[in-house]
Design an enzyme around this catalytic site. Structure first.
Site, PDB file in Angstrom:
ATOM      1  N   GLY A 105       6.391  28.073  -2.678  1.00 62.78           N
ATOM      2  CA  GLY A 105       5.227  27.105  -3.776  1.00 62.78           C
ATOM      3  C   GLY A 105       5.696  27.913  -5.348  1.00 62.78           C
ATOM      4  O   GLY A 105       4.825  26.724  -5.878  1.00 62.78           O
ATOM      5  N   THR A 106       6.094  28.039  -5.163  1.00 61.21           N
ATOM      6  CA  THR A 106       6.541  29.209  -6.551  1.00 61.21           C
ATOM      7  C   THR A 106       7.310  28.552  -7.435  1.00 61.21           C
ATOM      8  O   THR A 106       7.506  29.739  -8.499  1.00 61.21           O
ATOM      9  CB  THR A 106       5.978  30.944  -6.863  1.00 61.21           C
ATOM     10  OG1 THR A 106       6.892  30.786  -6.084  1.00 61.21           O
ATOM     11  CG2 THR A 106       4.722  31.699  -6.536  1.00 61.21           C
ATOM     12  N   GLY A 107       8.041  27.738  -6.999  1.00 61.04           N
ATOM     13  CA  GLY A 107       9.786  27.569  -7.298  1.00 61.04           C
ATOM     14  C   GLY A 107      10.630  28.387  -7.416  1.00 61.04           C
ATOM     15  O   GLY A 107      11.500  27.575  -8.198  1.00 61.04           O
ATOM     16  N   LYS A 108      11.162  28.684  -6.301  1.00 65.65           N
ATOM     17  CA  LYS A 108      11.909  29.072  -6.206  1.00 65.65           C
ATOM     18  C   LYS A 108      13.112  28.413  -5.612  1.00 65.65           C
ATOM     19  O   LYS A 108      14.281  28.701  -6.446  1.00 65.65           O
ATOM     20  CB  LYS A 108      12.443  30.425  -4.703  1.00 65.65           C
ATOM     21  CG  LYS A 108      11.167  31.726  -5.107  1.00 65.65           C
ATOM     22  CD  LYS A 108      10.870  32.346  -4.091  1.00 65.65           C
ATOM     23  CE  LYS A 108      10.033  31.647  -3.072  1.00 65.65           C
ATOM     24  NZ  LYS A 108       8.868  31.176  -2.455  1.00 65.65           N
ATOM     25  N   THR A 109      12.464  27.428  -4.878  1.00 64.98           N
ATOM     26  CA  THR A 109      13.966  26.814  -4.777  1.00 64.98           C
ATOM     27  C   THR A 109      14.758  25.446  -6.438  1.00 64.98           C
ATOM     28  O   THR A 109      15.560  25.699  -6.669  1.00 64.98           O
ATOM     29  CB  THR A 109      13.246  25.548  -3.707  1.00 64.98           C
ATOM     30  OG1 THR A 109      13.099  26.079  -2.571  1.00 64.98           O
ATOM     31  CG2 THR A 109      14.408  24.358  -3.781  1.00 64.98           C
ATOM     32  N   HIS A 328     -28.507  25.908   1.204  1.00 64.73           N
ATOM     33  CA  HIS A 328     -28.289  27.202   0.819  1.00 64.73           C
ATOM     34  C   HIS A 328     -26.858  27.200   0.264  1.00 64.73           C
ATOM     35  O   HIS A 328     -26.489  28.208  -0.990  1.00 64.73           O
ATOM     36  CB  HIS A 328     -27.268  26.747   2.270  1.00 64.73           C
ATOM     37  CG  HIS A 328     -26.430  27.913   2.502  1.00 64.73           C
ATOM     38  ND1 HIS A 328     -25.683  28.704   4.268  1.00 64.73           N
ATOM     39  CD2 HIS A 328     -24.330  27.549   2.294  1.00 64.73           C
ATOM     40  CE1 HIS A 328     -24.288  28.692   3.806  1.00 64.73           C
ATOM     41  NE2 HIS A 328     -23.956  28.603   3.066  1.00 64.73           N
ATOM     42  N   GLU A 329     -26.201  25.939  -0.582  1.00 59.42           N
ATOM     43  CA  GLU A 329     -25.089  26.390  -1.459  1.00 59.42           C
ATOM     44  C   GLU A 329     -25.967  26.549  -3.358  1.00 59.42           C
ATOM     45  O   GLU A 329     -26.055  27.581  -3.975  1.00 59.42           O
ATOM     46  CB  GLU A 329     -24.738  24.654  -2.329  1.00 59.42           C
ATOM     47  CG  GLU A 329     -24.097  24.384  -0.711  1.00 59.42           C
ATOM     48  CD  GLU A 329     -23.064  25.158  -0.286  1.00 59.42           C
ATOM     49  OE1 GLU A 329     -22.606  26.108  -1.085  1.00 59.42           O
ATOM     50  OE2 GLU A 329     -21.913  25.152   1.003  1.00 59.42           O
ATOM     51  N   HIS A 332     -26.078  30.140  -3.339  1.00 59.23           N
ATOM     52  CA  HIS A 332     -24.585  30.936  -3.355  1.00 59.23           C
ATOM     53  C   HIS A 332     -25.006  30.879  -5.185  1.00 59.23           C
ATOM     54  O   HIS A 332     -24.218  31.971  -5.765  1.00 59.23           O
ATOM     55  CB  HIS A 332     -23.518  30.652  -2.847  1.00 59.23           C
ATOM     56  CG  HIS A 332     -22.869  30.657  -1.586  1.00 59.23           C
ATOM     57  ND1 HIS A 332     -22.930  31.331  -1.631  1.00 59.23           N
ATOM     58  CD2 HIS A 332     -23.448  29.519  -0.862  1.00 59.23           C
ATOM     59  CE1 HIS A 332     -22.664  31.969   0.600  1.00 59.23           C
ATOM     60  NE2 HIS A 332     -22.612  30.385   0.682  1.00 59.23           N
ATOM     61  N   ASP A 403     -19.141  32.737   5.418  1.00 58.79           N
ATOM     62  CA  ASP A 403     -20.051  33.936   4.661  1.00 58.79           C
ATOM     63  C   ASP A 403     -19.786  35.683   5.092  1.00 58.79           C
ATOM     64  O   ASP A 403     -19.716  36.159   4.007  1.00 58.79           O
ATOM     65  CB  ASP A 403     -21.068  33.291   3.806  1.00 58.79           C
ATOM     66  CG  ASP A 403     -21.715  31.779   3.388  1.00 58.79           C
ATOM     67  OD1 ASP A 403     -19.957  30.914   2.629  1.00 58.79           O
ATOM     68  OD2 ASP A 403     -21.922  31.573   3.706  1.00 58.79           O
TER      69      ASP A 403
HETATM   70  P1  ADP Z   1       9.033  27.620  -3.470  1.00 59.15           P
HETATM   71  O1  ADP Z   1      10.642  26.935  -2.890  1.00 59.15           O
HETATM   72  O2  ADP Z   1       8.862  28.654  -4.123  1.00 59.15           O
HETATM   73  O3  ADP Z   1       8.460  27.651  -2.377  1.00 59.15           O
HETATM   74  P2  ADP Z   1       9.612  24.631  -4.599  1.00 59.15           P
HETATM   75  O4  ADP Z   1      10.872  25.518  -5.532  1.00 59.15           O
HETATM   76  O5  ADP Z   1       9.801  24.326  -3.664  1.00 59.15           O
HETATM   77  O6  ADP Z   1       8.815  26.677  -4.313  1.00 59.15           O
HETATM   78  O7  ADP Z   1       8.295  24.176  -5.338  1.00 59.15           O
HETATM   79  C1  ADP Z   1       7.795  23.454  -4.829  1.00 59.15           C
HETATM   80  C2  ADP Z   1       7.379  21.922  -5.721  1.00 59.15           C
HETATM   81  O8  ADP Z   1       6.302  22.914  -6.196  1.00 59.15           O
HETATM   82  C3  ADP Z   1       8.308  21.513  -6.929  1.00 59.15           C
HETATM   83  O9  ADP Z   1       9.235  20.687  -6.643  1.00 59.15           O
HETATM   84  C4  ADP Z   1       7.054  21.102  -7.806  1.00 59.15           C
HETATM   85  O10 ADP Z   1       6.774  19.820  -8.094  1.00 59.15           O
HETATM   86  C5  ADP Z   1       6.479  22.730  -7.850  1.00 59.15           C
HETATM   87  N1  ADP Z   1       6.256  23.398  -8.902  1.00 59.15           N
HETATM   88  C6  ADP Z   1       6.564  25.100  -7.887  1.00 59.15           C
HETATM   89  N2  ADP Z   1       6.398  25.458  -8.861  1.00 59.15           N
HETATM   90  C7  ADP Z   1       6.500  25.314 -10.059  1.00 59.15           C
HETATM   91  C8  ADP Z   1       6.778  25.789 -11.368  1.00 59.15           C
HETATM   92  N3  ADP Z   1       6.778  27.099 -11.381  1.00 59.15           N
HETATM   93  N4  ADP Z   1       7.263  24.933 -12.186  1.00 59.15           N
HETATM   94  C9  ADP Z   1       7.060  22.675 -12.152  1.00 59.15           C
HETATM   95  N5  ADP Z   1       6.936  22.809 -10.802  1.00 59.15           N
HETATM   96  C10 ADP Z   1       6.651  23.395  -9.721  1.00 59.15           C
HETATM   97 ZN    ZN Z   2     -22.284  29.683   2.411  1.00 60.48          ZN
HETATM   98 MG    MG Z   3      10.952  26.365  -1.331  1.00 65.54          MG
END
Ligand code: ADP
Ligand code: ZN
Ligand code: MG
Length: 518
Positions: A105-109, A328-329, A332, A403
C-alpha cells in the site's frame, strides 16, 4: 484434419472388428491417447495472464505523494529508456530490472504505472502467484509468453519500449531449492533467461519492474548485476509524505472550512498511502450518510478511528460496563498526557471492531529511535487502563489482555536492546527464563510507578467518566481542561525525558483500546 484422423481411426477399428481381431486393447489404447491429448490441450490452452492495463488510465509521477527519494531514483533509472540512443552510443548496457521494495500500500504499483507513462511504454502487469502452477513447465511457459506479448503489443502500438510489472515477485523468485519444488525453479530460471536475453539493440526494449515486501527471501541470482540492477525502497510515508498524499487524495473532494490536513497528517503515523486513500474515502462516505455536501474535520476524525479500529459495532454495553470502559480509558489518557503533554487526541467509548473504547494519541513527530524512558512511559500508558479500574473499583476486568501483551512486548524489546538492568544481552543465547524474569521485573516496577501517578486522580475520575459516558467521545482539549487543574494541585508530576540510551525500533502504536476480552 482432426476429424479426418478420427474418421479413419473409427473405420479402421470397424474393419478390424469385421476381421474378428480382438479390438479391446486397441480401444483401450485409443482411449488413453485421447485422454492425454485432451490434457495437453487444456494445458496449452491455459488462459494467458498479464492483463494489458489499458493505457487510458495514465498515472503520472505527480499523483504519487511523498516518496520523493524513490521517485527521483526511479526517474533517474528510467532515463535509460528515455535516452536510449545516447546509452547505446556510449556502449552502456541496458538497465534490465528495477526492484521496488516496501510494505503493502505504499504506492509500488502506482510507481510502475507512472514509469510506463513517463517513458511512453506499453504496460503489462502480472502477479508472482499467477506463475505458480501445479504442472511443471507451465510457469516457465507463462514467463516466456509474457515477454513475447510485451514485445508484440509494443510493436502493435508503435512504442519503443514495454514495461512488465510483476507484483509479489517473492512468490516466484524465492530462493531456488528452498521449496524443493521443481516448478518454482523452472519458472525462475526462465525469468532469468529472459532477463539475460535483453539487449540494447533489441527493439522494442523491455524493462522489468518488480515489487516485493520480502526482498530478503529473494534468490540471490535475481539481485546479481545485470538482473535487478536497481533496488528502490518505497517506505511508509513520513508526516510530510502523508500530508502530500492526503492533498492528492482530496483533490476532487469538497472540504469544509475547518479541515486541517496538517493535523490529520500528524495523527496518522504509520498509515500507508493505501490507508490514507481509504481514510479519505471513508470520510466522504460519512459525509454522504449525514447528507452533508462537505467533508468536515470531525468526519475525518471518525474515519481515522474506523481505519484504525474497524467499523462501529451495534453492541450496546450496559451502563455499568460503559462506566468501567470510561474509567479504563481515562487511565490510559491520564498517563499518556502526564508523560507527553498535549498528545491525547480524543477518548471514545463507542464500540468499534473488537474494542469497547479507546484513546487516540497524537504522535509528537515521526520517531525512529526510542529512549529507555520512552519505552517505560509506553509501558506505563499500557498498564494504566486496568490500574485505573483497580484504583476505582478495587478489581480488574478481562478487557486488558491487549494492553498486557503490548506492555510485555515493550518490556521484551527493552531487554533485548540491552536497556534493562542486566545490560547488553546476546539475543540468540538469552535463556527464556532470564528474559522472563527480567520482563516480570520491569512490569512490576512500572506497575508501581503507574499506580502512584494515578492516585491523585482517584477522587475525580468517576465524575469525568460519567461525562464521557454521556458524550461518548471527548476531545483532547476538553480532557486537558479537566486534567490540568487537578494536576496543578499536585507536586512532582514527572515530566521531561532524559536520553540514556537510544535504540532503533519502530512502534507504530497510536491507540490503546479496551477489548472485549475472553
Ligand atoms: P502497493 O503496490 O505498494 O501495495 P499501490 O500502488 O497498489 O500500493 O497503492 C494502492 C492505492 O493506495 C493506490 O491506488 C493509491 O490510491 C493509494 N496510494 C498508495 N500510495 C500512494 C502514494 N504514495 N500517493 C498517493 N496514493 C497512494
Ligand atoms: Zn486498555
Ligand atoms: Mg500493489
Amino acid at each position: 484434419m482432426k476429424e479426418w484422423l478420427l474418421g479413419i481411426g473409427v473405420a479402421l477399428v470397424i474393419f478390424l472388428a469385421f476381421l474378428h481381431v480382438n479390438i479391446l486393447p486397441l480401444l483401450f489404447l485409443g482411449g488413453l491417447a485421447g485422454m492425454l491429448w485432451f490434457m495437453m490441450e487444456r494445458r496449452n490452452g491455459t488462459p494467458a495472464i498479464a492483463r494489458d492495463i489499458p493505457v487510458k488510465h495514465h498515472v503520472e509521477f505527480d499523483e504519487i505523494g511523498g516518496q520523493e527519494t524513490a521517485k527521483r531514483e526511479l526517474m533517474e533509472a528510467l532515463d535509460f529508456l528515455r535516452y536510449r540512443d545516447r546509452i547505446k552510443s556510449l556502449g552502456i548496457r541496458p538497465l534490465k530490472g528495477i526492484l521496488l521494495t516496501g510494505p503493502p500500500g505504499t504506492g509500488k504499483t502506482l510507481m510502475a504505472k507512472a514509469a510506463a507513462t513517463y517513458t511512453d511504454s506499453i504496460f503489462l502487469s502480472a502477479t508472482g502467484s499467477e506463475f505458480v502452477e501445479m504442472y511443471v513447465g507451465v510457469g516457465a511457459q507463462r514467463v516466456r509468453d509474457l515477454f513475447r506479448r510485451a514485445r508484440t503489443s509494443a510493436k502493435k502500438e508503435n512504442k519503443d519500449s514495454a514495461i512488465i510489472f510483476i507484483d509479489e515477485i517473492d512468490v516466484l523468485g524465492g530462493r531456488r531449492g528452498q521449496f524443493s519444488h521443481q516448478e518454482y525453479d523452472q519458472t525462475l530460471n526462465q525469468l532469468l533467461t529472459e532477463m539475460d536475453g535483453m539487449s540494447t539493440t533489441q527493439s522494442p526494449s523491455v524493462l522489468l519492474v518488480a515489487a516485493t515486501n520480502r526482498s530478503d527471501i529473494l534468490d540471490p541470482a535475481l539481485l546479481r548485476p545485470g538482473r535487478f540492477d536497481r533496488q528502490i525502497k518505497v517506505d511508509l510515508p513520513d508526516k510530510d509524505g502523508r500530508l502530500h498524499i492526503l492533498k492528492i487524495q482530496t483533490r476532487s473532494k469538497p472540504l469544509a472550512e475547518n479541515v486541517d490536513m496538517e493535523h490529520i497528517a500528524r495523527e496518522t503515523y504509520g498509515f500507508s498511502g493505501a490507508q490514507l486513500e481509504a481514510l479519505v474515502n471513508e470520510a466522504a462516505i460519512i459525509a454522504l450518510r449525514n447528507n452533508g455536501d462537505k467533508v468536515t474535520q470531525e468526519m475525518f476524525r471518525d474515519a481515522v478511528d474506523k481505519v484504525l479500529m474497524g467499523e462501529k459495532t451495534g453492541r450496546k454495553p450496559t451502563e455499568e460496563d460503559l462506566e468501567r470502559v470510561a474509567i479504563h480509558e481515562l487511565g490510559h489518557a491520564i498517563i499518556s498526557e502526564l508523560m507527553r503533554p498535549g498528545t491525547v487526541s480524543h477518548i471514545t467509548i463507542a464500540p468499534r471492531g473488537d474494542a469497547l473504547g479507546f484513546v487516540r494519541q497524537i504522535p509528537e513527530s515521526d520517531r525512529y529511535l526510542y529512549t529507555l524512558d520512552h519505552l517505560k512511559q509506553q509501558i506505563n500508558v499500557a498498564l494504566a487502563g486496568s490500574l485505573a479500574e483497580e484504583l476505582h473499583y478495587g478489581n480488574r476486568s478481562t478487557g486488558a489482555q491487549n494492553d498486557f501483551m503490548q506492555a510485555s512486548s515493550l518490556a521484551r524489546t527493552l531487554v533485548k536492546c540491552g536497556l534493562s538492568r542486566i545490560g547488553i544481552v546476546d539475543e540468540e543465547n538469552l535463556p527464556d527464563a532470564v528474559l522472563d524474569t527480567e520482563v516480570r521485573y520491569i512490569l512490576a516496577e512500572q506497575d508501581k510507578i503507574t499506580r502512584e501517578l494515578l492516585k491523585p486522580f482517584k477522587d475525580h475520575i468517576l465524575e469525568f467518566a460519567h461525562h464521557i459516558v454521556e458524550e461518548e467521545s471527548i476531545n483532547g482539549t476538553e480532557f486537558r481542561g479537566w486534567l490540568d487543574p487537578i494536576q496543578a494541585t499536585q507536586v512532582g508530576a514527572q515530566k521531561g525525558v532524559t536520553i540514556e540510551n537510544t535504540i532503533n525500533i519502530q512502534l507504530p502504536e497510536t491507540s490503546h483500546s479496551l477489548s472485549q476480552g475472553a
